[in-house]
Design a protein around this motif. Structure first.
Motif, PDB file in Angstrom:
ATOM      1  N   ARG A  45     -86.304  99.214  61.998  1.00 30.95           N
ATOM      2  CA  ARG A  45     -85.161  99.282  62.979  1.00 30.95           C
ATOM      3  C   ARG A  45     -85.271 100.644  63.253  1.00 30.95           C
ATOM      4  O   ARG A  45     -85.398 101.644  62.757  1.00 30.95           O
ATOM      5  CB  ARG A  45     -83.705  98.866  62.557  1.00 30.95           C
ATOM      6  N   SER A  58     -79.503  98.784  68.419  1.00 29.10           N
ATOM      7  CA  SER A  58     -80.834  98.811  67.572  1.00 29.10           C
ATOM      8  C   SER A  58     -81.897  97.964  68.196  1.00 29.10           C
ATOM      9  O   SER A  58     -81.715  97.006  69.060  1.00 29.10           O
ATOM     10  CB  SER A  58     -80.554  98.319  66.123  1.00 29.10           C
ATOM     11  N   LEU A  59     -83.200  98.346  67.989  1.00 27.30           N
ATOM     12  CA  LEU A  59     -84.281  97.758  68.461  1.00 27.30           C
ATOM     13  C   LEU A  59     -85.086  97.523  67.221  1.00 27.30           C
ATOM     14  O   LEU A  59     -85.190  98.600  66.464  1.00 27.30           O
ATOM     15  CB  LEU A  59     -85.130  98.821  69.525  1.00 27.30           C
ATOM     16  N   ASN A  73     -86.638  92.380  68.464  1.00 25.32           N
ATOM     17  CA  ASN A  73     -85.263  92.080  68.569  1.00 25.32           C
ATOM     18  C   ASN A  73     -84.612  93.310  69.246  1.00 25.32           C
ATOM     19  O   ASN A  73     -84.944  94.415  69.003  1.00 25.32           O
ATOM     20  CB  ASN A  73     -84.815  91.447  67.285  1.00 25.32           C
ATOM     21  N   ILE A  74     -83.304  92.963  69.477  1.00 22.20           N
ATOM     22  CA  ILE A  74     -82.454  93.844  70.002  1.00 22.20           C
ATOM     23  C   ILE A  74     -81.013  93.533  69.333  1.00 22.20           C
ATOM     24  O   ILE A  74     -80.645  92.566  69.291  1.00 22.20           O
ATOM     25  CB  ILE A  74     -82.126  93.823  71.435  1.00 22.20           C
ATOM     26  N   SER A  88     -78.580  90.464  65.183  1.00 25.32           N
ATOM     27  CA  SER A  88     -79.683  90.888  66.269  1.00 25.32           C
ATOM     28  C   SER A  88     -80.002  89.505  66.899  1.00 25.32           C
ATOM     29  O   SER A  88     -79.517  88.402  66.324  1.00 25.32           O
ATOM     30  CB  SER A  88     -81.035  91.227  65.627  1.00 25.32           C
TER      31      SER A  88
END
Length: 109
Positions: A45, A58-59, A73-74, A88
């Motif tokens: 992350r 977060s990515l 994901n995000i 996420s």
């Protein structure tokens, strides 16, 4: 032309606080569900800020163990002193579907 200048100025003004934040990075485990299946994933992350005891964006990129596929994901995370918890929304390239995840992991600068 005025609209372009206004939109550019607005985008710069909104991104200024994000440019001042120091990103942080983490590794963790997620429980992923949706689309009629569930799986466990390990992943990395990047967090929008490195301030403990705050919520951040977060990515991430997960590897789902059961389906053996990648899941970008995000999400949103809470950073504690050395651990994080996150939720996420991701896309599973193996099943070609959107899924949800809940995870825990460690983080640092």
């Amino acid at each position: 032309m005025k609209r372009i200048a206004l939109a550019s100025g607005l985008a710069l003004a909104l991104s200024a606080p994000a440019l001042q934040a120091d990103p942080a990075f983490g590794l963790g485990v997620s429980y992923v569900f949706g689309g009629g299946t569930s799986d466990v994933a390990i992943g990395a992350r990047a967090f929008s800020d490195d301030t403990p005891h705050e919520g951040v964006v977060s990515l991430g990129l997960d590897y789902k163990l059961g389906s053996q596929s990648l899941r970008p994901n995000i999400g949103a995370a809470y950073l504690d002193d050395d651990v994080y918890g996150d939720v996420s929304l991701g896309y599973d390239f193996g099943t070609k579907g959107v899924d949800f995840g809940v995870g825990l992991g460690g983080w640092g600068n």
